[in-house]
Scaffold this motif. Structure first.
Motif, PDB file in Angstrom:
ATOM      1  N   PHE A   1      -4.862   2.492  -8.844  1.00 47.91           N
ATOM      2  CA  PHE A   1      -5.620   1.317  -8.425  1.00 47.91           C
ATOM      3  C   PHE A   1      -7.070   1.725  -8.261  1.00 47.91           C
ATOM      4  O   PHE A   1      -7.392   2.903  -8.199  1.00 47.91           O
ATOM      5  CB  PHE A   1      -5.065   0.719  -7.132  1.00 47.91           C
ATOM      6  CG  PHE A   1      -5.044   1.685  -5.975  1.00 47.91           C
ATOM      7  CD1 PHE A   1      -6.072   1.716  -5.064  1.00 47.91           C
ATOM      8  CD2 PHE A   1      -3.984   2.565  -5.814  1.00 47.91           C
ATOM      9  CE1 PHE A   1      -6.054   2.617  -4.016  1.00 47.91           C
ATOM     10  CE2 PHE A   1      -3.963   3.468  -4.765  1.00 47.91           C
ATOM     11  CZ  PHE A   1      -5.004   3.492  -3.863  1.00 47.91           C
ATOM     12  N   GLU A   2      -7.921   0.729  -8.247  1.00 47.76           N
ATOM     13  CA  GLU A   2      -9.349   1.013  -8.161  1.00 47.76           C
ATOM     14  C   GLU A   2      -9.674   1.631  -6.806  1.00 47.76           C
ATOM     15  O   GLU A   2      -9.281   1.102  -5.767  1.00 47.76           O
ATOM     16  CB  GLU A   2     -10.144  -0.273  -8.355  1.00 47.76           C
ATOM     17  CG  GLU A   2     -11.598  -0.029  -8.606  1.00 47.76           C
ATOM     18  CD  GLU A   2     -12.290  -1.261  -9.136  1.00 47.76           C
ATOM     19  OE1 GLU A   2     -13.412  -1.511  -8.698  1.00 47.76           O
ATOM     20  OE2 GLU A   2     -11.691  -1.957  -9.973  1.00 47.76           O
ATOM     21  N   PRO A   3     -10.404   2.751  -6.787  1.00 43.69           N
ATOM     22  CA  PRO A   3     -10.747   3.394  -5.522  1.00 43.69           C
ATOM     23  C   PRO A   3     -11.539   2.469  -4.601  1.00 43.69           C
ATOM     24  O   PRO A   3     -12.293   1.613  -5.055  1.00 43.69           O
ATOM     25  CB  PRO A   3     -11.596   4.595  -5.936  1.00 43.69           C
ATOM     26  CG  PRO A   3     -11.258   4.836  -7.356  1.00 43.69           C
ATOM     27  CD  PRO A   3     -10.905   3.498  -7.928  1.00 43.69           C
ATOM     28  N   MET A   4     -11.367   2.670  -3.329  1.00 43.24           N
ATOM     29  CA  MET A   4     -11.996   1.840  -2.327  1.00 43.24           C
ATOM     30  C   MET A   4     -13.505   2.066  -2.229  1.00 43.24           C
ATOM     31  O   MET A   4     -14.252   1.137  -1.989  1.00 43.24           O
ATOM     32  CB  MET A   4     -11.330   2.128  -0.983  1.00 43.24           C
ATOM     33  CG  MET A   4     -11.755   1.252   0.131  1.00 43.24           C
ATOM     34  SD  MET A   4     -10.813   1.677   1.587  1.00 43.24           S
ATOM     35  CE  MET A   4      -9.853   0.216   1.750  1.00 43.24           C
TER      36      MET A   4
ATOM     37  N   ARG B   1      -6.610   8.784   0.467  1.00 38.24           N
ATOM     38  CA  ARG B   1      -5.639   8.329  -0.537  1.00 38.24           C
ATOM     39  C   ARG B   1      -6.077   7.021  -1.192  1.00 38.24           C
ATOM     40  O   ARG B   1      -5.721   6.737  -2.335  1.00 38.24           O
ATOM     41  CB  ARG B   1      -4.258   8.153   0.081  1.00 38.24           C
ATOM     42  CG  ARG B   1      -3.548   9.450   0.398  1.00 38.24           C
ATOM     43  CD  ARG B   1      -2.252   9.160   1.156  1.00 38.24           C
ATOM     44  NE  ARG B   1      -1.604  10.368   1.585  1.00 38.24           N
ATOM     45  CZ  ARG B   1      -0.655  10.998   0.897  1.00 38.24           C
ATOM     46  NH1 ARG B   1      -0.263  10.528  -0.260  1.00 38.24           N
ATOM     47  NH2 ARG B   1      -0.097  12.087   1.367  1.00 38.24           N
ATOM     48  N   LEU B   2      -6.820   6.215  -0.433  1.00 43.72           N
ATOM     49  CA  LEU B   2      -7.306   4.944  -0.972  1.00 43.72           C
ATOM     50  C   LEU B   2      -8.604   5.102  -1.760  1.00 43.72           C
ATOM     51  O   LEU B   2      -9.149   4.134  -2.261  1.00 43.72           O
ATOM     52  CB  LEU B   2      -7.505   3.934   0.163  1.00 43.72           C
ATOM     53  CG  LEU B   2      -6.224   3.467   0.846  1.00 43.72           C
ATOM     54  CD1 LEU B   2      -6.547   2.659   2.090  1.00 43.72           C
ATOM     55  CD2 LEU B   2      -5.371   2.655  -0.114  1.00 43.72           C
ATOM     56  N   GLY B   3      -9.097   6.327  -1.856  1.00 40.05           N
ATOM     57  CA  GLY B   3     -10.293   6.575  -2.649  1.00 40.05           C
ATOM     58  C   GLY B   3     -11.576   6.554  -1.865  1.00 40.05           C
ATOM     59  O   GLY B   3     -12.665   6.650  -2.435  1.00 40.05           O
ATOM     60  N   GLY B   4     -11.491   6.424  -0.544  1.00 41.03           N
ATOM     61  CA  GLY B   4     -12.685   6.412   0.299  1.00 41.03           C
ATOM     62  C   GLY B   4     -13.032   7.796   0.796  1.00 41.03           C
ATOM     63  O   GLY B   4     -12.432   8.798   0.401  1.00 41.03           O
ATOM     64  N   GLN B   5     -14.014   7.835   1.677  1.00 41.11           N
ATOM     65  CA  GLN B   5     -14.459   9.088   2.275  1.00 41.11           C
ATOM     66  C   GLN B   5     -14.425   8.974   3.791  1.00 41.11           C
ATOM     67  O   GLN B   5     -14.381   7.876   4.333  1.00 41.11           O
ATOM     68  CB  GLN B   5     -15.873   9.414   1.805  1.00 41.11           C
ATOM     69  CG  GLN B   5     -15.985   9.580   0.296  1.00 41.11           C
ATOM     70  CD  GLN B   5     -17.411   9.826  -0.126  1.00 41.11           C
ATOM     71  OE1 GLN B   5     -18.055  10.735   0.375  1.00 41.11           O
ATOM     72  NE2 GLN B   5     -17.903   9.003  -1.034  1.00 41.11           N
TER      73      GLN B   5
ATOM     74  N   MET C   1       0.830  -1.204   0.000  1.00 41.92           N
ATOM     75  CA  MET C   1       0.000   0.000   0.000  1.00 41.92           C
ATOM     76  C   MET C   1       0.867   1.259   0.000  1.00 41.92           C
ATOM     77  O   MET C   1       0.537   2.234  -0.664  1.00 41.92           O
ATOM     78  CB  MET C   1      -0.947   0.006   1.199  1.00 41.92           C
ATOM     79  CG  MET C   1      -1.965  -1.109   1.184  1.00 41.92           C
ATOM     80  SD  MET C   1      -2.973  -1.145  -0.302  1.00 41.92           S
ATOM     81  CE  MET C   1      -4.007   0.247  -0.019  1.00 41.92           C
ATOM     82  N   ALA C   2       1.969   1.237   0.734  1.00 44.83           N
ATOM     83  CA  ALA C   2       2.870   2.399   0.748  1.00 44.83           C
ATOM     84  C   ALA C   2       3.379   2.693  -0.659  1.00 44.83           C
ATOM     85  O   ALA C   2       3.460   3.850  -1.068  1.00 44.83           O
ATOM     86  CB  ALA C   2       4.034   2.160   1.702  1.00 44.83           C
ATOM     87  N   GLU C   3       3.681   1.646  -1.391  1.00 43.50           N
ATOM     88  CA  GLU C   3       4.128   1.825  -2.771  1.00 43.50           C
ATOM     89  C   GLU C   3       2.973   2.297  -3.651  1.00 43.50           C
ATOM     90  O   GLU C   3       3.137   3.183  -4.486  1.00 43.50           O
ATOM     91  CB  GLU C   3       4.704   0.518  -3.308  1.00 43.50           C
ATOM     92  CG  GLU C   3       6.001   0.120  -2.631  1.00 43.50           C
ATOM     93  CD  GLU C   3       6.443  -1.295  -2.989  1.00 43.50           C
ATOM     94  OE1 GLU C   3       5.770  -1.947  -3.806  1.00 43.50           O
ATOM     95  OE2 GLU C   3       7.449  -1.738  -2.426  1.00 43.50           O
TER      96      GLU C   3
END
Length: 198
Positions: A44-47, A72-76, A29-31
């Motif tokens: 990558f596909e948003p969470m 950063r992972l695409g969530g809220q 995930m850090a990468e």
């Protein structure tokens, strides 16, 4: 080993293999989110998940790190950083607050001054709960970050000699670090005043 859908209340609930899996996923995930420079950022596909961040006591780094990670992972993110702005200030119980909030989110992170509050949240909620510190009990996410950092810097944890010094008795981070380090094969020495080392 199924990590999906599990709450993270205490590192005592996780095996050595599960902790290693979390650390391995953390490296990926850090990468992926570019924590080591924009040049390495991968798409990558948003969470598309919602994190409820319930901080019943002051926090800067922990709260913002969770919020930043989810974004950063695409969530809220929704929640509060001051319990006085919640219905708890009007007498609502923690259990009732959790029941209500789990209807608005997919995962919850909670920091609370009372030991065991994260377990209460997991018991009364219908979504996975992450303990971001409960009283003097534990702070498992900080310990995971510590394990990640040690492994990145030293290449391993197994066989290392680690000394934790200071206030061990009331340090939730020290308690979680001790559980994680010993599970991962490090030798842990505690050092501090006799009144502060259990």
């Amino acid at each position: 080993m199924a990590l999906k859908g599990r709450s993270l209340i205490s590192l005592r609930d996780f095996t050595c293999a599960e902790i290693r899996t979390i650390l391995d996923l953390s490296r990926l995930m850090a990468e992926a989110i570019g924590l080591e420079g924009a040049a390495k950022r991968q798409s990558f596909e948003p969470m598309e998940a919602i994190l409820a961040a319930l901080f019943f006591e002051p926090s800067t780094r922990t709260r913002l790190s969770f919020e930043s990670a989810m974004l950063r992972l695409g969530g809220q993110v929704l929640g509060f950083a001051d319990a006085s702005s919640s219905s708890v200030s009007k007498g609502e119980t923690l259990a009732d607050t959790i029941r209500v909030v789990t209807g608005y989110c997919d995962i919850m992170v909670i920091r609370h001054p009372v030991m065991g509050a994260a377990k209460v949240a997991a018991d009364y909620g219908s979504v996975p709960v992450i303990n971001a510190g409960d009283g003097a009990h534990e702070h498992p996410t900080q310990a995971l970050l510590d394990m990640f950092t040690i492994r990145e810097k030293k290449g391993r944890i197994e066989g290392l000699n680690v000394t934790i010094l200071g206030d061990i008795l009331y340090s939730r981070v020290a308690r979680s670090d001790i559980w994680a380090l010993t599970k991962l094969g490090a030798k842990v020495t505690l050092c501090g005043p006799s009144t502060l080392v259990p």
